[in-house]
Scaffold this active site. Structure first.
Site, PDB file in Angstrom:
ATOM      1  N   GLU A  90       0.833  -1.197   0.000  1.00 52.68           N
ATOM      2  CA  GLU A  90       0.000   0.000   0.000  1.00 52.68           C
ATOM      3  C   GLU A  90       0.869   1.248   0.000  1.00 52.68           C
ATOM      4  OE1 GLU A  90      -2.700  -0.238   3.337  1.00 52.68           O
ATOM      5  OE2 GLU A  90      -3.080  -2.352   2.890  1.00 52.68           O
ATOM      6  N   CYS A 103       3.341   8.288   1.802  1.00 53.75           N
ATOM      7  CA  CYS A 103       3.727   7.275   2.785  1.00 53.75           C
ATOM      8  C   CYS A 103       4.034   5.994   2.021  1.00 53.75           C
ATOM      9  CB  CYS A 103       2.572   7.075   3.771  1.00 53.75           C
ATOM     10  SG  CYS A 103       2.878   5.747   4.950  1.00 53.75           S
ATOM     11  N   CYS A 110       5.647  -7.992   7.205  1.00 56.11           N
ATOM     12  CA  CYS A 110       6.572  -7.538   8.244  1.00 56.11           C
ATOM     13  C   CYS A 110       6.744  -8.670   9.239  1.00 56.11           C
ATOM     14  CB  CYS A 110       5.969  -6.314   8.948  1.00 56.11           C
ATOM     15  SG  CYS A 110       7.012  -5.595  10.235  1.00 56.11           S
ATOM     16  N   CYS A 114       4.129  -6.639  15.928  1.00 61.44           N
ATOM     17  CA  CYS A 114       3.400  -5.741  16.846  1.00 61.44           C
ATOM     18  C   CYS A 114       1.926  -6.163  16.877  1.00 61.44           C
ATOM     19  CB  CYS A 114       3.522  -4.286  16.385  1.00 61.44           C
ATOM     20  SG  CYS A 114       5.229  -3.703  16.360  1.00 61.44           S
ATOM     21  N   CYS A 117      -0.986  -4.268  14.918  1.00 55.20           N
ATOM     22  CA  CYS A 117      -0.717  -3.857  13.539  1.00 55.20           C
ATOM     23  C   CYS A 117      -1.170  -4.896  12.518  1.00 55.20           C
ATOM     24  CB  CYS A 117       0.780  -3.602  13.390  1.00 55.20           C
ATOM     25  SG  CYS A 117       1.258  -3.101  11.720  1.00 55.20           S
ATOM     26  N   CYS A 331      -2.302   1.578   8.131  1.00 56.47           N
ATOM     27  CA  CYS A 331      -2.251   0.200   8.675  1.00 56.47           C
ATOM     28  C   CYS A 331      -2.246  -1.067   7.852  1.00 56.47           C
ATOM     29  CB  CYS A 331      -3.400  -0.116   9.598  1.00 56.47           C
ATOM     30  SG  CYS A 331      -3.879   0.999  10.728  1.00 56.47           S
TER      31      CYS A 331
END
Ligand code: SAH
Length: 341
Positions: A90, A103, A110, A114, A117, A331
């Site tokens: 994204e 962004c 990932c 976390c 997330c 997110c």
């Protein structure tokens, strides 16, 4: 395939020479890449045979727009992009008074884990190449016809877990013969890889470092961020201090406020105590709810009180203004939603 978009002009010139072409052809290719062309056939000042040869051996690492969501509230655009191998990330384009900001994602997925997330739920697929990070800026420029003046590395992925490619991207996007965005207009956000923060400090880049702190104590941080088991909060804040001493730059701390987890008065007081005397700015962000996580955001009053306590204790703090709230601009939830569908 040779990845031309990951190359600085001198590397492109060298490559062209290695193929038996004159060096200046490398500069021409670089100019076309900066303009955002998506096909070698568009590089009309190169001989046709050269364009055909390049097309056989090289790639421009272009991305396809798979989905595009435009906020009705503020015009923020969220893209779901697909790279040559079918992997998706994204990218978000935001309009501010001081200019347009993009962004970018730095990895497909990932591995930091976390708990709040969405980007980490399926784990890490791969790091993005420098070209693929740059391409996100070029897609935004192509699609909107507008310029980009600021970049935040806050999309999907942990930038410091893809260190070499991210650093190459920073050098490329900063190069004044190319896109030419100043290092002062770039922010990199990390969940706190202490060894890499120390390494980054040595590069003396002048970018803003954002650190996702999200808790004032190891006890709470460990509940929501597995990286806290590797490096304690003291070690992390020490590395931040070294970074800001070396670069004279203020560190920006991200703090996602999660109801009942990290949003008490005591948390605010402890956070203020920890940051006292450092060059810091705290960004408070009510956590975005992600279906899988079960966390809820703190209510507006709690956020305001938290912010007041920090400020009363001399810590600069702001509640983050959220763009694109109607398109779920933050997110990693778009990539995730498409995967499930
Ligand atoms: N891996 C990097 C950058 C990507 S995330 C990092 O951890 O900093 C960008 C920011 O969004 C980080 O501060 C991250 O903690 C935060 N974030 C992730 N999920 C969120 C959520 N559900 N609500 C609010 N912020 C979130």
């Amino acid at each position: 395939m040779t990845d031309l978009k990951s190359m600085l002009p001198e590397e492109l010139c060298e490559y062209m020479v290695s193929k038996g072409y004159p060096s200046f052809r490398g500069k021409q290719v670089y100019e076309w890449i900066t303009k955002g062309v998506t096909d070698f056939s568009e590089m009309v000042n190169l001989p046709k045979s050269m364009r055909e040869d390049l097309a056989l051996e090289c790639t421009l690492s272009c991305a396809k727009i798979v989905r595009k969501l435009v906020s009705k509230i503020d015009g923020t655009i969220k893209y779901l992009l697909e790279f040559e191998d079918g992997e998706r990330v994204e990218t978000v384009f935001m309009r501010y008074k001081h200019g347009n900001s993009v962004c970018v994602s730095t990895q497909v997925g990932c591995r930091m884990g976390c708990r709040f997330c969405a980007s980490t739920i399926g784990g890490l697929v791969r790091g993005l190449k420098a070209s693929e990070i740059l391409e996100q800026i070029l897609v935004c420029r192509r699609d909107t016809g507008e310029d980009v003046s600021n970049i935040v590395l806050m999309g999907i992925g942990e930038p410091l877990d893809n260190y070499e490619n991210v650093l190459k991207f920073l050098r490329l996007v900063n190069d004044e013969r190319g896109v030419g965005i100043g290092m002062r207009h770039i922010s990199l956000s990390t969940c706190g890889l202490v060894d890499k923060i120390d390494k980054l400090k040595e590069e003396k880049l002048g970018i803003t470092l954002s650190v996702s702190l999200h808790a004032p104590s190891d006890e709470i941080r460990k509940q929501i961020m597995p990286i806290a088991n590797k490096w304690g909060i003291d070690e992390l804040l020490e590395s931040c201090k070294r970074y800001s001493n070396a670069t004279s730059r203020r560190i920006s701390y991200e703090y996602a406020m999660i109801s009942g987890v990290n949003d008490s008065k005591e948390c605010a007081e402890l956070l203020a105590k920890r940051l006292k005397g450092t060059l810091a700015h705290v960004n408070l962000i009510p956590v975005n709810s992600v279906t899988e996580t079960g966390y809820k955001k703190s209510d507006a009053n709690t956020v305001k009180n938290f912010c007041d306590i920090l400020e009363k204790n001399g810590i600069a703090a702001t509640v983050r203004r959220k763009l694109g709230s109607d398109i779920n601009a933050s997110c990693g939830q778009l990539r995730r939603g498409e995967q499930k569908a």
